[in-house]
Design a protein around this motif. Structure first.
Motif, mmCIF file in Angstrom:
data_model
loop_
_atom_site.group_PDB
_atom_site.id
_atom_site.type_symbol
_atom_site.label_atom_id
_atom_site.label_comp_id
_atom_site.label_asym_id
_atom_site.label_seq_id
_atom_site.Cartn_x
_atom_site.Cartn_y
_atom_site.Cartn_z
ATOM 1 N N HIS A 15 -119.398 -64.019 52.370
ATOM 2 C CA HIS A 15 -119.319 -64.406 53.776
ATOM 3 C C HIS A 15 -119.163 -65.915 53.957
ATOM 4 O O HIS A 15 -118.520 -66.365 54.902
ATOM 5 N N GLY A 16 -119.756 -66.681 53.071
ATOM 6 C CA GLY A 16 -119.617 -68.130 53.165
ATOM 7 C C GLY A 16 -118.178 -68.566 52.968
ATOM 8 O O GLY A 16 -117.672 -69.428 53.704
ATOM 9 N N GLU A 73 -114.625 -55.273 60.114
ATOM 10 C CA GLU A 73 -115.386 -54.306 59.296
ATOM 11 C C GLU A 73 -116.025 -53.216 60.152
ATOM 12 O O GLU A 73 -116.429 -52.173 59.628
ATOM 13 N N ARG A 74 -116.125 -53.439 61.459
ATOM 14 C CA ARG A 74 -116.772 -52.460 62.347
ATOM 15 C C ARG A 74 -115.781 -51.470 62.960
ATOM 16 O O ARG A 74 -116.190 -50.528 63.640
ATOM 17 N N ARG A 102 -116.189 -59.147 57.424
ATOM 18 C CA ARG A 102 -117.320 -59.535 56.562
ATOM 19 C C ARG A 102 -117.990 -58.262 56.059
ATOM 20 O O ARG A 102 -118.850 -57.689 56.723
ATOM 21 N N GLU A 103 -117.578 -57.855 54.889
ATOM 22 C CA GLU A 103 -117.988 -56.554 54.363
ATOM 23 C C GLU A 103 -119.397 -56.598 53.772
ATOM 24 O O GLU A 103 -119.814 -57.593 53.196
ATOM 25 N N GLU A 104 -120.092 -55.484 53.929
ATOM 26 C CA GLU A 104 -121.435 -55.352 53.377
ATOM 27 C C GLU A 104 -121.814 -53.876 53.391
ATOM 28 O O GLU A 104 -121.720 -53.214 54.430
ATOM 29 N N GLY A 105 -122.241 -53.359 52.244
ATOM 30 C CA GLY A 105 -122.600 -51.948 52.176
ATOM 31 C C GLY A 105 -121.419 -51.057 52.546
ATOM 32 O O GLY A 105 -120.341 -51.142 51.976
#
Length: 324
Positions: A15-16, A73-74, A102-105
């Motif tokens: 994300h940074g 991502e949503r 911003r991908e996560e999980g």
């Protein structure tokens, strides 16, 4: 100015790095077309439907038009296929749209969006976090890109000093390249000299001298720190923390663990773990405990429980530790 493509999809779990690229693109867009030529879609406004409408809307802005959209991502595959895929198939001339995910999980950029961006003649680029074991090799490659040579130990030292955030590592590497110049060869000494905070770096030298029981070197290091304005209340905790790190390793070695066992369990880079072990093997756990007791007494005395001034107390403590 760079040549802009019609569309971009920038995604990943770093994300940074994504935030850095978004800021760079925004700055380029404002330089190219001014604030009037840039539209940013964030939060509830960043939906496939709103972006499709924006792409089809008439605009009287001069120059290239830029649209930046967060939160991809949503989005659902269905919404992307229904709204954005047709709009991306007919992007107006002199228009650039950039999607950030911003991908996560389970939150991922929709596959339909990546396919549509590519079909529009755009680029899809992933920014993935590096695993700890991959960072040294990656840093060596970044150094080559900047025109300098960074050895493996230097790469591990840089990670140990500034952390594992890639953008921070790159900034420190750029400073090293500027300081030493094209073609320079960088190792642990050069990295420590530039990347470690000045006071903390000199405290390492002070503690190294204490561990080695070198009274003269320790006194010089202490006086140099005081001359640059470092106060005793800040120095004592730094010294104690460093000594505790060495003590923890020394106790394990004295308990019968092998250096290899200790190294594998330390949550440190290989270079830093080897340094801790080397320091611990050069002394005894009992001497380190006495040194910590002496520092605790120095801290109390410096709080007004002695008629002597701080520097006299500190130099006497250094002498006491070196003599044990």
């Amino acid at each position: 100015m760079p040549a802009f493509k019609p569309a971009y999809l920038l995604h990943g779990d770093d994300h940074g790095r994504l935030a850095e690229r978004r800021a760079t693109l925004r700055a380029l867009a404002e330089r190219e077309s001014g604030t009037g030529g840039l539209e940013v879609f964030e939060g509830d406004a960043a939906t496939p439907e709103n972006l499709a409408l924006a792409l089809r809307a008439m605009t009287f802005a001069l120059g290239r038009r830029f649209l930046i959209a967060d939160g991809a991502e949503r989005w659902s595959e269905t919404d992307v296929e229904h709204h954005l895929v047709p709009a991306l198939g007919s992007i107006p001339p002199d228009t650039t749209i950039a999607f950030f995910a911003r991908e996560e999980g389970r939150l991922k950029a929709p596959a339909a969006l990546a396919k549509a961006v590519k079909a529009a003649g755009g680029d899809v680029d992933a920014e993935r976090s590096k695993k700890p074991r991959e960072l040294p090799r990656w840093l060596v490659g970044e150094a080559q890109r900047l025109g300098v040579t960074l050895d493996g130990a230097g790469a591990q030292a840089l990670i140990a000093l500034v952390g594992d955030r890639r953008q921070r590592l790159v900034r420190e590497l750029e400073k090293l390249a500027l300081e030493h110049g094209q073609g320079a060869r960088l190792g642990v000494e050069e990295v420590e000299g530039a990347a470690a905070p000045s006071a903390e770096r000199q405290v390492w030298g002070l503690v190294d001298a204490l561990v080695a029981r070198d009274r003269r070197a320790a006194t010089r290091a202490y006086l140099a720190l005081r001359a640059q304005g470092e106060g005793l209340p800040r120095l004592v905790p730094l010294m104690a923390r460093r000594l505790r790190d060495v003590l923890a390793v020394a106790e394990r070695l004295e308990a019968g663990q092998s250096p290899a066992e200790v190294k594998s369990s330390l949550k440190l880079s290989g270079w830093l773990a080897e340094r801790r072990i080397k320091e611990a093997r050069a002394t005894e756990a009992a001497a380190l405990r006495r040194a910590l007791e002496a520092l605790a007494e120095l801290e109390l005395a410096a709080r007004g429980q002695s008629e002597l001034n701080e520097d006299t107390l500190a130099i006497r403590t250094i002498g006491r530790i070196a003599a044990t």
